[in-house]
Design a protein around this motif. Structure first.
Motif, mmCIF file in Angstrom:
data_model
loop_
_atom_site.group_PDB
_atom_site.id
_atom_site.type_symbol
_atom_site.label_atom_id
_atom_site.label_comp_id
_atom_site.label_asym_id
_atom_site.label_seq_id
_atom_site.Cartn_x
_atom_site.Cartn_y
_atom_site.Cartn_z
ATOM 1 N N VAL A 86 -17.989 30.809 58.135
ATOM 2 C CA VAL A 86 -17.587 31.547 59.331
ATOM 3 C C VAL A 86 -17.931 30.749 60.575
ATOM 4 C CG1 VAL A 86 -17.866 33.693 60.587
ATOM 5 C CG2 VAL A 86 -17.947 33.688 58.098
ATOM 6 N N PRO A 87 -16.930 30.442 61.381
ATOM 7 C CA PRO A 87 -17.184 29.689 62.607
ATOM 8 C C PRO A 87 -17.712 30.632 63.691
ATOM 9 C CG PRO A 87 -14.876 30.254 62.483
ATOM 10 C CD PRO A 87 -15.515 30.792 61.228
ATOM 11 N N PRO A 88 -18.172 30.093 64.790
ATOM 12 C CA PRO A 88 -18.468 30.960 65.929
ATOM 13 C C PRO A 88 -17.193 31.688 66.361
ATOM 14 C CG PRO A 88 -19.255 28.718 66.306
ATOM 15 C CD PRO A 88 -18.404 28.681 65.079
ATOM 16 N N ILE A 89 -17.321 32.964 66.645
ATOM 17 C CA ILE A 89 -16.160 33.759 67.082
ATOM 18 C C ILE A 89 -16.549 34.470 68.373
ATOM 19 C CG2 ILE A 89 -14.547 35.606 66.500
ATOM 20 C CD1 ILE A 89 -15.236 35.080 63.525
ATOM 21 N N GLU A 90 -15.798 34.194 69.413
ATOM 22 C CA GLU A 90 -16.066 34.870 70.686
ATOM 23 C C GLU A 90 -15.060 36.006 70.853
ATOM 24 O OE1 GLU A 90 -16.489 32.265 74.044
ATOM 25 O OE2 GLU A 90 -16.185 33.897 75.483
ATOM 26 N N VAL A 91 -15.584 37.200 71.067
ATOM 27 C CA VAL A 91 -14.721 38.379 71.204
ATOM 28 C C VAL A 91 -14.714 38.819 72.658
ATOM 29 C CG1 VAL A 91 -14.294 40.730 70.435
ATOM 30 C CG2 VAL A 91 -15.287 39.083 68.849
ATOM 31 N N LEU A 92 -13.513 39.080 73.142
ATOM 32 C CA LEU A 92 -13.351 39.565 74.514
ATOM 33 C C LEU A 92 -12.661 40.922 74.441
ATOM 34 C CD1 LEU A 92 -11.869 36.144 75.227
ATOM 35 C CD2 LEU A 92 -13.940 36.856 76.417
ATOM 36 N N HIS A 93 -13.161 41.857 75.191
ATOM 37 C CA HIS A 93 -12.611 43.211 75.078
ATOM 38 C C HIS A 93 -11.887 43.622 76.356
ATOM 39 C CE1 HIS A 93 -14.596 44.239 71.306
ATOM 40 N NE2 HIS A 93 -15.670 43.640 71.754
ATOM 41 N N MET A 94 -10.882 44.439 76.153
ATOM 42 C CA MET A 94 -10.170 45.031 77.278
ATOM 43 C C MET A 94 -9.794 46.443 76.852
ATOM 44 S SD MET A 94 -6.718 43.650 78.997
ATOM 45 C CE MET A 94 -7.474 43.375 80.561
ATOM 46 N N GLU A 95 -9.786 47.361 77.781
ATOM 47 C CA GLU A 95 -9.444 48.747 77.434
ATOM 48 C C GLU A 95 -8.244 49.220 78.246
ATOM 49 O OE1 GLU A 95 -12.557 51.687 77.092
ATOM 50 O OE2 GLU A 95 -14.084 50.151 76.751
ATOM 51 N N THR A 96 -7.096 49.300 77.595
ATOM 52 C CA THR A 96 -5.926 49.910 78.208
ATOM 53 C C THR A 96 -5.675 51.222 77.475
ATOM 54 O OG1 THR A 96 -5.020 47.701 78.542
ATOM 55 C CG2 THR A 96 -3.517 49.564 78.848
ATOM 56 N N PRO A 97 -6.039 52.340 78.066
ATOM 57 C CA PRO A 97 -5.993 53.601 77.312
ATOM 58 C C PRO A 97 -4.583 53.935 76.839
ATOM 59 C CG PRO A 97 -7.191 53.853 79.383
ATOM 60 C CD PRO A 97 -6.530 52.511 79.422
ATOM 61 N N SER A 98 -4.525 54.593 75.717
ATOM 62 C CA SER A 98 -3.245 55.113 75.249
ATOM 63 C C SER A 98 -2.969 56.427 75.946
ATOM 64 C CB SER A 98 -3.276 55.340 73.736
ATOM 65 O OG SER A 98 -2.085 56.006 73.346
ATOM 66 N N PRO A 99 -1.769 56.587 76.474
ATOM 67 C CA PRO A 99 -1.458 57.863 77.128
ATOM 68 C C PRO A 99 -1.175 59.002 76.138
ATOM 69 C CG PRO A 99 0.421 56.383 77.236
ATOM 70 C CD PRO A 99 -0.706 55.603 76.624
ATOM 71 N N ILE A 100 -1.047 58.676 74.876
ATOM 72 C CA ILE A 100 -0.652 59.751 73.956
ATOM 73 C C ILE A 100 -1.817 60.331 73.172
ATOM 74 C CG2 ILE A 100 1.665 58.767 73.720
ATOM 75 C CD1 ILE A 100 0.735 58.332 70.695
ATOM 76 N N THR A 101 -3.006 59.764 73.299
ATOM 77 C CA THR A 101 -4.160 60.366 72.624
ATOM 78 C C THR A 101 -5.084 60.956 73.683
ATOM 79 O OG1 THR A 101 -5.298 58.220 72.638
ATOM 80 C CG2 THR A 101 -4.105 58.806 70.641
ATOM 81 N N PRO A 102 -5.753 62.043 73.359
ATOM 82 C CA PRO A 102 -6.550 62.712 74.397
ATOM 83 C C PRO A 102 -7.681 61.860 74.952
ATOM 84 C CG PRO A 102 -6.890 63.746 72.236
ATOM 85 C CD PRO A 102 -5.738 62.801 72.101
ATOM 86 N N LEU A 103 -8.245 60.991 74.123
ATOM 87 C CA LEU A 103 -9.325 60.134 74.609
ATOM 88 C C LEU A 103 -8.824 58.779 75.099
ATOM 89 C CD1 LEU A 103 -11.940 60.830 71.799
ATOM 90 C CD2 LEU A 103 -12.462 61.006 74.239
ATOM 91 N N GLY A 104 -7.532 58.496 74.883
ATOM 92 C CA GLY A 104 -7.005 57.174 75.228
ATOM 93 C C GLY A 104 -7.232 56.139 74.142
ATOM 94 N N THR A 105 -7.651 56.584 72.967
ATOM 95 C CA THR A 105 -7.955 55.666 71.869
ATOM 96 C C THR A 105 -6.680 55.155 71.201
ATOM 97 O OG1 THR A 105 -8.186 57.619 70.479
ATOM 98 C CG2 THR A 105 -10.210 56.639 71.308
#
Lengths: 821, 284, 160
Positions: free
Chosen positions: A747-766
């Motif tokens: 397993v190499p180094p893995i850099e994870v970058l996160h972004m949150e664009t909410p879903s309009p169709i789920t109540p929590l935006g998930t």
């Protein structure tokens, strides 16, 4: 290591509300870390017998006779049974999927007249010990009449469909005589007059990306503990499954039992990844329990898993893109052919993955003219099942290899051509039908290239080339449709939740989801806790017991965050309403004036006027009771059920034959740097980057783990793992020595970058999460290796990327390049 | 799967073990390969004689400027024995790449050789070091070179009453160096092909190759050719390494899904060239 | 023809057991079926995955490649034996704090292996952790969180 840059693993169990959005430590972990989990084979039952299954050594053969008498006579053997004998006690396996006019094999869980793959069950035994059961297999005499083995698409059709899409076919043999051919499904649709667009397009590029056969291979193989009570005609089964309810339905149907008389239990499941979404051999120990009157344990040997478990991938694309001079994608023509092994619909529901592949081959890019043809071909190999990605990685490989091919041909930077074509306005209705409800595709690609410092990498790559080293850089985008909702299948589109506050003020949630390692006990508790003003530790999540939980659909297609969480959110919201109403009555205020949190309800601005949730709950249930606390309420206790569906699923084909099977769409971008040893074919992965957007994140550390885990599975599949057959349909990879799962050194180094664009169709935006790394990793690795070998002029479009195959690319390259000494 | 049934004897002396072997028993040493093949029901011995309690097979002694390793020396011990590190670094490199900690804790050098896996990194490394083994039976004892131990795929020349008791590593010579290198699908995976080279005073003294033929090989033609060439000349070394094809002619090539015969030879030649150039030119 | 069995005495997690075993009984089957310590799992039974990792006389082994009769007179430790009477060990807590498990099937073997590493090397480097855990396959996590967990436990920097 940058693995944890973007989230804090700090324990937040005692942290402030809201709990959603925090890396709350997992409820599951305490038992799993201390050896107290309850995986299927861990269950202790009284006086068990052990089941072993005799499997066909032939890829394709008629069964002339099966004689179990020698085995039956062995001292510790309780029962030995052939397929023909079993057929008197059960029905054929009902299809897990039946749509698009697909052909369905009519087969039993133990073969009766013919075997279609090496590993197909032909007889079964139960004995007093596992050792004795396995000994008895050697005493079952089976006479076979071997038939020609169909070991490839070419064998199955006589000609490859890329050369002759409509035949005529001349199969080496036909697996199912009643079909007359070896095509399980042939599906096509088009929109936007693509042929005309191609005819007038300035540039047409094409490529033929393909993937070999590999699969999920969870650490726990299939397992069953079955107990049959003849007096009550009830069957209790522990099953290592992702779908307890559908398993119950199918098992009851196969065994002719009343469905309410069957209980399926799945406590801890040792990994699923889509591979535990069928009922096939699982029904054999159930029948043995019914016939023997003994509790039966079956824990599948790893070799049996590899020979008969659900396989995946093994497909080839011929994809064409029409491009304008500026790199604008104008049209796509996609032809996808899958080698399904013996079956992708009845024994195991992998066929849908090919349909998804044909639907999503535009990926996250804008295009209005689209044409797809999908041909699912049967061969004499193990069944074709669901596996993490489920066609989305298939689609991704087509479009991303096409983008690289177009970039090279048009002389455009590969990142620039992607940026130019990415969808930017949402909601976006894809030409193929699905509605991408929200996203930030362009930003994700920017995030990855910035984190990589692409210009510096390109410079370093040039320096390496000057030294005779072959460094390659890959950058891709990916679309991650989630919450698959396939009509006429076990993968339908709804989920149930039942939420209740008990009289002691603590909550219980019954969810139709299934825990298979994705932390549903923790994240559903976070959501419920926020809704009910409780601590997650005071919320008990119950799943995996068909006797307790309303009919729900389990774990597949990254549906938990869309369906499961939304159902719990809505049901908990209804309980919250009733809780506040009762409390308002008790405090003689309006419910709107109340606030809820930390196990208490109080009047806003008057914190001394408060009640504990426990006090309210006790009042509602017992003293004085609901007549006083929830007068006029239709269902006057602190309990609510909800079945969540959504408007973005449409399974009635429109005038173009299109359907919408995925309501939510995560997305991401990936980058990788590799170095290829062109003399040995070895690949060193220096580092991977992945930017990911799954909408609102409920538990960042869990999401992070899903992304890393799926990326490493994508890496393993692309480079190490292989279900390999010879040209007679004999399996070559019967142990984990040959089927190499990635180990910790790989397993190499893995850099994870996160972004949150909410879903309009789920109540929590998930949106769903969990498949992204599996979707993009094959394409980004192929892209990087092609980049590393650019001076050889080779096209890298097939997996696996093992040393032998990579070396062959160089050896057979049209151009030669200097190598290091 | 589980194994078929067998009788089990725990030997308390070499003579007791030899007696059991003479009556048809099979040796259980570390068991890391044997039990695996028995569970796959590829082997079904009727009687196992467990030699793990025979401490006399665990001795590690200096011997004639070299080292004698008892057959029960665990691969894990090879990773830490100071004399191995000092005198035979390639053996330690190879040991550290063998399977994993758990397996190395059980697997023995004698058992590894007797299983005769053509990809065994112990075998190729010991061949490069010109190691010999002592084999005892009721009739006495004999010594043979490691490369003479293997007769075919997973087969040795030993007969049923034989017990491999010692591995002898001769004096590595002055200014000794050695190196081991393998290609596998992933680190610590089963090697596709592996090469070990031993060097003394700047000259190659031995070359062992695994994963190329159905049995581990000594690359005699390459060794011979290298005595006549300038080992600082990559082209000359490459030409010598290419003679590996001739060494392979003494046995059947190995070919499977992880590596075709063509790939294995090509890759082994590359590894060989690189190892020779590196070990003969490194500064002490 | 019931197989002949021999009597062995084995100490498991500090408790001595006298058991009747057939020669072919694997140590892992003795642990799981006879002693009902089901924390030790079987992921491949071929000696590859490491889910069945235990220690015998302090040495890390795969209990599916070890006969029960060979454990006669020896001390076996399983994940249950590494678990304090109340709560969890520092290493277990570090796994939890670093989200170093998902389905949990491989976890017992992983914890036993990591514990053995920290006993012999209290401050392992990332490379040493990788070399030590290469025989324990995890299909869920992708390993990076496991490396973090072991390092955190070594540094006694368990997040709390």
């Amino acid at each position: 290591m940058n693995a944890h840059d973007s989230h804090s693993p700090a324990d937040s169990n005692t942290g402030p509300e809201p709990f959603v959005g925090q890396s709350v430590r997992r409820t599951e972990d305490l038992r799993l870390l201390t050896g107290q989990g309850m995986f299927t084979d861990d269950a202790v039952v009284v006086d068990p017998v052990y089941c072993a299954i005799l499997r066909s050594p032939h890829a394709h053969a008629r069964i002339v006779s099966v004689d179990t008498s020698r085995a039956q006579a062995m001292p510790e053997v309780v029962l030995a049974i052939s397929g023909a004998e079993a057929a008197e006690h059960w029905t054929q396996i009902p299809a897990g999927m039946d749509l698009m006019d697909m052909k369905l094999p009519k087969v039993y869980a133990i073969a009766t007249d013919k075997v279609h793959y090496e590993g197909e069950p032909v007889a079964a035994v139960v004995a007093e010990t596992r050792y004795a059961a396995e000994d008895a297999l050697a005493a079952i005499d089976v006479e076979y009449e071997p038939l020609p083995a169909v070991a490839s698409v070419e064998d199955a059709l006589g000609v490859h469909p890329f050369d002759a899409p409509d035949g005529p076919w001349s199969p080496k043999a036909v697996l199912y005589e009643e079909w007359g051919h070896n095509i399980q499904c042939d599906w096509a649709f088009e929109i936007g007059d693509p042929d005309a667009v191609f005819a007038s397009a300035p540039h047409v590029v094409s490529c033929r990306p393909a993937a070999h056969r590999y699969s999920g291979v969870p650490m726990e193989t299939r397992a069953v503990v079955a107990e049959y009570d003849a007096g009550r005609e009830t069957l209790k089964m522990r099953v290592s499954t992702q779908l307890p309810h559908q398993s119950r339905t199918l098992i009851a149907q196969i065994l002719g039992l009343s469905e309410p008389n069957v209980q399926v239990l799945a406590d801890d499941v040792g990994g699923g990844f889509g591979n535990k979404t069928q009922v096939d051999a699982e029904v054999i120990p159930a029948l043995m329990a019914k016939l023997s009157g003994r509790a039966v344990k079956w824990f599948e040997p790893r070799g049996d898993w590899l020979s008969s478990g659900p396989a995946s991938r093994d497909y080839a694309h011929h994809v064409e893109g029409a491009f304008d001079n500026d790199g604008t994608l104008l049209a796509i023509r996609e032809h996808l052919v899958g080698d399904e092994g013996c079956d992708g619909a009845t024994r195991s529901a992998g066929l849908g993955a090919l349909l998804v592949g044909g639907t999503y081959s535009a990926g996250p890019y804008h295009v209005r003219s689209y044409k797809a043809r999908v041909q699912a071909v049967v061969t004499n190999k193990a069944p074709y099942g669901a596996y993490r990605g489920y066609g989305k990685e298939t689609a991704n490989l087509a479009i991303e290899r096409l983008m690289d091919t177009a970039a090279a041909k048009l002389g455009i930077d590969p990142v620039a051509i992607r940026q130019h074509n990415l969808v930017r306005e949402f909601p976006y209705e894809m030409a193929a039908g699905p509605i991408i409800e929200s996203g930030s595709f362009s930003q994700l690609l920017d995030m990855v290239t910035e984190a990589m410092d692409l210009p510096a990498l390109r410079l370093r790559q040039e320096q390496a080339r000057a030294e005779g080293r072959h460094v390659g850089i890959g950058v891709i985008s990916f679309l991650e449709p989630s919450a698959g909702s396939i009509p006429m299948s076990v993968f339908n589109g709804y989920e149930t939740a039942s939420v209740r506050i008990m009289p002691d003020g603590k909550a219980m949630v019954l969810s139709g989801l299934q825990g298979i390692g994705q932390g549903v006990e923790t994240s559903l508790a976070q959501i419920t806790a926020d809704r009910l003003g409780l601590h997650p530790g005071d919320v008990r999540i119950v799943y995996g017991d068909t006797k307790a939980v309303p009919y729900g659909l389990g774990a597949y297609a990254s549906r938990g965050a869309t369906y499961g969480m939304s159902a719990v959110y809505e049901a908990a919201g209804e309980v919250r309403r009733k809780l506040l109403k009762a409390a308002a009555g008790m405090l003689e205020v309006d419910p709107e004036d109340l606030e809820l949190g930390r196990g208490e309800v109080w009047v806003a601005g008057v914190p001394t006027t408060r009640l504990s949730v426990q006090e309210v709950a006790r009042a509602v249930y017992l003293s004085p009771g609901p007549y006083a606390t929830l007068p006029g309420e239709e269902s006057p206790t602190l309990e609510a059920n909800h079945v969540w569906t959504n408007p973005n699923v449409s399974w009635v084909p429109d005038e173009h034959g299109r359907v919408r099977l995925y309501p939510t769409h995560g997305s991401g971008a990936q980058g990788v740097v590799v170095e290829v040893d062109v003399e040995t074919g070895e690949i060193q992965i220096e580092k991977m980057w992945i930017a990911h957007d799954c909408g609102k994140v409920v538990n960042p550390a869990i999401v992070h783990g899903q992304i890393i885990g799926s990326t490493v599975q994508g890496l393993g599949g692309t480079m190490f793992e292989q279900l390999s057959y010879d040209d007679q349909g004999k399996l070559l990879t019967k142990t984990l020595n040959d089927y190499q799962l990635p180990n910790i050194m790989s397993v190499p180094p893995i850099e994870v970058l996160h972004m949150e664009t909410p879903s309009p169709i789920t109540p929590l935006g998930t949106k769903g999460v969990g498949e992204g790394g599996c979707i993009g990793t094959p394409a980004v690795l192929l892209s990087a290796v092609e980049d590393a070998l650019r001076e050889f002029g080779v096209t890298v479009e097939r997996t696996p990327l093992d040393p032998m195959r990579v070396r062959a690319l160089v050896r057979n390259a049209p151009q030669t390049a200097p190598v290091a000494g | 799967m589980r194994t078929t049934s067998f009788d089990y004897t725990r030997a308390t002396s070499i003579d007791e073990a030899l007696g059991a072997l003479a009556s048809g028993a099979q040796v259980l040493a570390g068991g890391q390969s044997l039990l695996q093949s028995m569970k796959l029901r590829q082997a079904s011995p009727q009687h196992l004689v467990d030699i793990n309690e025979l401490d006399e097979l665990r001795a590690v002694d200096l011997e004639d400027g070299g080292l004698r390793l008892g057959a029960l020396t665990r691969i894990a011990e090879l990773c830490v024995i100071a004399e191995v590190a000092a005198m035979f670094p390639s053996l330690q490199q190879a040991a550290k790449l063998t399977a994993d900690v758990q397996v190395r804790n059980r697997a023995t050098i004698g058992g590894n050789l007797c299983f005769a896996n053509p990809r065994s990194n112990m075998a190729s490394t010991l061949i490069s070091l010109r190691a010999e083994v002592t084999v005892r039976s009721d009739g006495g004892s004999r010594r043979l070179a490691v490369e003479e131990l293997f007769s075919g795929y997973l087969q040795t020349v030993l007969s049923s009453g034989d017990l491999l008791t010692d591995v002898h590593l001769p004096d590595p010579g002055r200014d000794a160096r050695g190196a081991y290198r393998e290609i596998s699908r992933q680190p610590n995976g089963v090697p596709v092909v592996n090469v070990a080279v031993a060097v003394a005073e700047g000259r190659v003294t031995g070359i062992g190759v695994g994963g190329l033929g159905v049995r581990p090989l000594r690359a005699r033609l390459v060794e011979e050719a290298l005595t006549h060439v300038d080992v600082n000349d990559p082209r000359a070394v490459d030409e010598a390494a290419a003679l590996l094809a001739g060494d392979l002619a003494s046995t059947e090539p190995l070919s499977d899904m992880h590596g075709s015969a063509e790939y294995r030879l090509e890759a082994a030649v590359v590894l060989l060239r690189r190892l020779v150039l590196a070990t003969t030119n490194e500064r002490g | 023809m019931a197989e002949s069995k021999t009597t062995i005495t084995v100490s498991v997690n500090g408790t001595e057991h006298t058991c009747q075993v057939a020669p072919r009984t694997l140590l892992v089957d003795l642990i799981r079926d006879d002693l009902r310590l089901t924390g030790t799992h079987i992921g491949c039974e071929e000696g590859i995955c490491g889910a069945c990792t235990v220690t015998v006389d302090g040495e890390l082994v795969k209990s599916c490649l070890f006969l029960a009769v060979q454990a006669d007179g020896k001390d076996v430790t399983t994940v249950e034996g590494l678990t304090p009477k109340c709560g969890t060990s520092r290493l277990q807590e570090s796994f939890r704090g670093n989200f170093a498990l998902q389905c949990g099937f491989c976890t017992s073997g992983m914890v036993v292996a990591a514990d053995a590493l920290l006993r012999e090397n209290p401050d392992p480097s990332e490379q040493e952790i990788k070399e030590h855990l290469v025989g324990n396959l995890c299909r869920c996590t992708g390993y990076l969180s496991i490396i973090d967990a072991v390092r955190a436990a070594a540094n006694q920097e368990v997040t709390s």
